[in-house]
Scaffold this motif. Sequence first.
Motif, PDB file in Angstrom:
ATOM      1  N   VAL A   1      28.398 -25.476 -25.119  1.00 42.10           N
ATOM      2  CA  VAL A   1      29.541 -24.690 -25.139  1.00 42.10           C
ATOM      3  C   VAL A   1      29.356 -23.204 -24.923  1.00 42.10           C
ATOM      4  O   VAL A   1      30.073 -22.494 -24.197  1.00 42.10           O
ATOM      5  CB  VAL A   1      30.550 -25.097 -26.178  1.00 42.10           C
ATOM      6  CG1 VAL A   1      31.746 -24.182 -26.226  1.00 42.10           C
ATOM      7  CG2 VAL A   1      30.790 -26.444 -26.059  1.00 42.10           C
ATOM      8  N   GLU A   2      28.491 -22.498 -25.621  1.00 46.01           N
ATOM      9  CA  GLU A   2      28.167 -21.271 -25.721  1.00 46.01           C
ATOM     10  C   GLU A   2      27.714 -20.697 -24.460  1.00 46.01           C
ATOM     11  O   GLU A   2      28.053 -19.685 -23.890  1.00 46.01           O
ATOM     12  CB  GLU A   2      27.249 -20.789 -26.935  1.00 46.01           C
ATOM     13  CG  GLU A   2      26.986 -19.250 -27.053  1.00 46.01           C
ATOM     14  CD  GLU A   2      25.721 -19.112 -28.119  1.00 46.01           C
ATOM     15  OE1 GLU A   2      25.330 -18.157 -28.231  1.00 46.01           O
ATOM     16  OE2 GLU A   2      25.690 -19.989 -28.869  1.00 46.01           O
ATOM     17  N   ASN A   3      26.930 -21.447 -23.648  1.00 44.49           N
ATOM     18  CA  ASN A   3      26.365 -21.111 -22.402  1.00 44.49           C
ATOM     19  C   ASN A   3      27.270 -21.175 -21.404  1.00 44.49           C
ATOM     20  O   ASN A   3      27.392 -20.241 -20.575  1.00 44.49           O
ATOM     21  CB  ASN A   3      25.179 -22.051 -22.248  1.00 44.49           C
ATOM     22  CG  ASN A   3      24.125 -21.837 -23.077  1.00 44.49           C
ATOM     23  OD1 ASN A   3      23.696 -20.766 -23.349  1.00 44.49           O
ATOM     24  ND2 ASN A   3      23.057 -22.888 -22.976  1.00 44.49           N
ATOM     25  N   LEU A   4      28.396 -22.000 -21.282  1.00 40.96           N
ATOM     26  CA  LEU A   4      29.510 -22.390 -20.550  1.00 40.96           C
ATOM     27  C   LEU A   4      30.306 -21.093 -20.557  1.00 40.96           C
ATOM     28  O   LEU A   4      30.800 -20.575 -19.639  1.00 40.96           O
ATOM     29  CB  LEU A   4      30.312 -23.482 -20.713  1.00 40.96           C
ATOM     30  CG  LEU A   4      29.623 -24.671 -20.231  1.00 40.96           C
ATOM     31  CD1 LEU A   4      30.088 -26.276 -20.650  1.00 40.96           C
ATOM     32  CD2 LEU A   4      29.527 -24.867 -18.657  1.00 40.96           C
TER      33      LEU A   4
ATOM     34  N   LYS B   1      41.636 -14.634 -18.963  1.00 43.55           N
ATOM     35  CA  LYS B   1      41.831 -14.002 -17.888  1.00 43.55           C
ATOM     36  C   LYS B   1      40.658 -14.285 -16.974  1.00 43.55           C
ATOM     37  O   LYS B   1      39.582 -14.016 -17.191  1.00 43.55           O
ATOM     38  CB  LYS B   1      42.120 -12.504 -17.938  1.00 43.55           C
ATOM     39  CG  LYS B   1      43.116 -12.332 -18.397  1.00 43.55           C
ATOM     40  CD  LYS B   1      43.678 -10.887 -18.499  1.00 43.55           C
ATOM     41  CE  LYS B   1      45.030 -10.499 -19.113  1.00 43.55           C
ATOM     42  NZ  LYS B   1      46.186 -10.992 -18.384  1.00 43.55           N
ATOM     43  N   PHE B   2      40.714 -14.998 -15.579  1.00 41.32           N
ATOM     44  CA  PHE B   2      39.519 -15.335 -14.837  1.00 41.32           C
ATOM     45  C   PHE B   2      39.886 -14.644 -13.353  1.00 41.32           C
ATOM     46  O   PHE B   2      40.864 -14.366 -12.885  1.00 41.32           O
ATOM     47  CB  PHE B   2      39.743 -16.852 -14.631  1.00 41.32           C
ATOM     48  CG  PHE B   2      39.487 -17.634 -15.938  1.00 41.32           C
ATOM     49  CD1 PHE B   2      38.297 -18.078 -16.350  1.00 41.32           C
ATOM     50  CD2 PHE B   2      40.761 -18.080 -16.654  1.00 41.32           C
ATOM     51  CE1 PHE B   2      38.219 -18.814 -17.280  1.00 41.32           C
ATOM     52  CE2 PHE B   2      40.631 -18.946 -17.567  1.00 41.32           C
ATOM     53  CZ  PHE B   2      39.311 -19.331 -18.115  1.00 41.32           C
ATOM     54  N   ALA B   3      38.373 -14.355 -12.724  1.00 31.10           N
ATOM     55  CA  ALA B   3      38.363 -13.572 -11.816  1.00 31.10           C
ATOM     56  C   ALA B   3      38.832 -14.605 -10.574  1.00 31.10           C
ATOM     57  O   ALA B   3      38.267 -15.641 -10.557  1.00 31.10           O
ATOM     58  CB  ALA B   3      36.968 -13.046 -11.670  1.00 31.10           C
TER      59      ALA B   3
ATOM     60  N   GLU C   1      32.198 -15.451 -18.538  1.00 30.31           N
ATOM     61  CA  GLU C   1      32.188 -14.245 -18.653  1.00 30.31           C
ATOM     62  C   GLU C   1      31.215 -13.379 -17.669  1.00 30.31           C
ATOM     63  O   GLU C   1      31.797 -12.365 -17.188  1.00 30.31           O
ATOM     64  CB  GLU C   1      31.656 -13.721 -20.069  1.00 30.31           C
ATOM     65  CG  GLU C   1      32.443 -13.997 -21.339  1.00 30.31           C
ATOM     66  CD  GLU C   1      32.009 -13.658 -22.390  1.00 30.31           C
ATOM     67  OE1 GLU C   1      30.999 -13.210 -22.768  1.00 30.31           O
ATOM     68  OE2 GLU C   1      33.009 -13.856 -23.647  1.00 30.31           O
ATOM     69  N   LYS C   2      30.239 -13.863 -17.154  1.00 25.65           N
ATOM     70  CA  LYS C   2      29.483 -13.196 -16.137  1.00 25.65           C
ATOM     71  C   LYS C   2      30.133 -13.419 -14.793  1.00 25.65           C
ATOM     72  O   LYS C   2      29.755 -12.454 -14.002  1.00 25.65           O
ATOM     73  CB  LYS C   2      28.219 -14.080 -16.131  1.00 25.65           C
ATOM     74  CG  LYS C   2      27.169 -13.984 -17.145  1.00 25.65           C
ATOM     75  CD  LYS C   2      25.992 -14.759 -16.885  1.00 25.65           C
ATOM     76  CE  LYS C   2      24.897 -14.748 -17.965  1.00 25.65           C
ATOM     77  NZ  LYS C   2      23.626 -15.414 -17.772  1.00 25.65           N
TER      78      LYS C   2
END
Length: 554
Positions: free
Chosen positions: A460-463, A498-500, A468-469
């Motif tokens: 989950v942390e990696n996802l 908020k997503f790009a 964020e990346k």
Amino acid sequence: MKLKTNTYYTDAYDVGLRTFILTGLLLLMGIVTNAQDKPILKSYIDTTSIKIGEQIKFTVVVETDSTSTVHFPEGQTFSPLETVEAYETDTTKKKDRITLQKIYALTQFDSGYYKLPAQRIEIDGKGYFTDSTFVQVATIPVDTVNQKMYDIKPLISVEKSYDKIWLYVILGILFLLLVGGLVYWFFLRKKPLSEEEKVALLPPYDRALLELKRLENSKYLIQDEYKKYYSELTDIVRSYLEEEVNVYALESTTGQLIERLELLQEAGQLNLEAETIRQFERILKTADLVKFARSKPPTSSAEKDRKSIEEIVIKTKEAIPEPTEEELMEQEEYLAELARKKYKKKIIYISAAAGFAVLMVLGGLIAYKGPKLVWDTVTGNPSKNLLESEWVSSSYGYPPILLETPEVLVRQEVALAPEVKANIKELQAFMYNSEKSLLTIGATSTTLAKPEEPDFSQIVENLLLNFEKQGARNIITKQEEFTTKSGIKGIKVFGRGKFASGKNKELVNGEYTIILFGGKGFQQQVILAWKDGDPYAKEIIERIIETLEVKTDA
């Protein structure tokens, strides 16, 4: 004394020995009792070798206490073998013990050597596992000598089904026929003319003579209604003069009308004798006396006046000069202009009727479905189109993830970092992304290099770091347990942020859901992201999650 002492110790030893033996027996009884209370689980298959498409009978027998609760596996938990049917559980009771027998029919349509995985049987909330075994699936021999072989046919694209479109076409045709019928009936149909309309369409001369004939046959004089008689008589001749001679007659007094006729006579525009004008003036004055002074001439005089007016109409017709060529052209242009105005008026009526019908239909749809749904239907909302499209049910990766989606997920090529690649044996990723509706559906099935449990918190942390990346901001995360319909448990991580989006990476409010499954040596994940506030996308996500199933054997 010494003997007595020995006797005392001997008695004490016997008592202690008996106590130890009694305690041991009690413990042994407890062990035996516990052994009897412990569930007994057995499993076996009727054969370990089948041909493609044949079925194996896998039997599970559970012997336990009659008060125990037993849950057998459901759904496709025997992968890579497929469950054809799960028969009803057979129950046998003996005293305080019951024996449950569950039979599964399994098959496989590809040849090979397959492992029938251990199945988890839940008894009173505790898991017990059956033995795993191997099954050989043999191919069916094919006669390649007498039987002609053919190449495998290539894939062909299949268009979407339009089975229901005929219903909408018929409804649309019926609606157009209804509107067309109404427009024709009220605007285009040649209605039968009434008697008054037929008279109004006659030329002024013919109409005047016809109305004078009707006045002759009226009962005004018999009923002593002289005022009505003379009113109609003067109205007939005045209307004729106004239409045929182009003189203001209806709104003129007797003197004004006679004066205008004399002027036309002097100008040569009306070749009418002076005696005829004098006679016409006398009749008009008589009519004025009848209408305003309540005079009552003899009946014979009234009939004579009507005949005189008829002669005046005839003489006036003869006295009007023939129209010149210019006048005829002007009259023709005038008639053409009237026809254009009439046609334009008809078009306006038809357009108004069609517009009214459309507004009525839209109003009904808005009242029944709501303005947003109607607007989205008219403008072709991309999320709504996806929701109402023909959905696809498919299996992705291994161990497989079964999903029902509006579009097929496409396999993705994933480049793994060297430090990650050392821990992963195989990774299969599939994705669908709609730029118009900002909807993303992803499924990933991973086989680990070592048979160890996956670290869900790290996944989950990696996802989230990956979000964020890619430009995501203000990510809110919640977590809860998730269970499929077949009872497979996993973890559901969801939230918003908020997503790009797009080429300019503009930030938009969105929601996401990540569902994780896994076991020794494998992990599965489903990633869903959509635009916040999109009700159709929300409904798509709910339907996908509702149909989500996984096979948990690697």
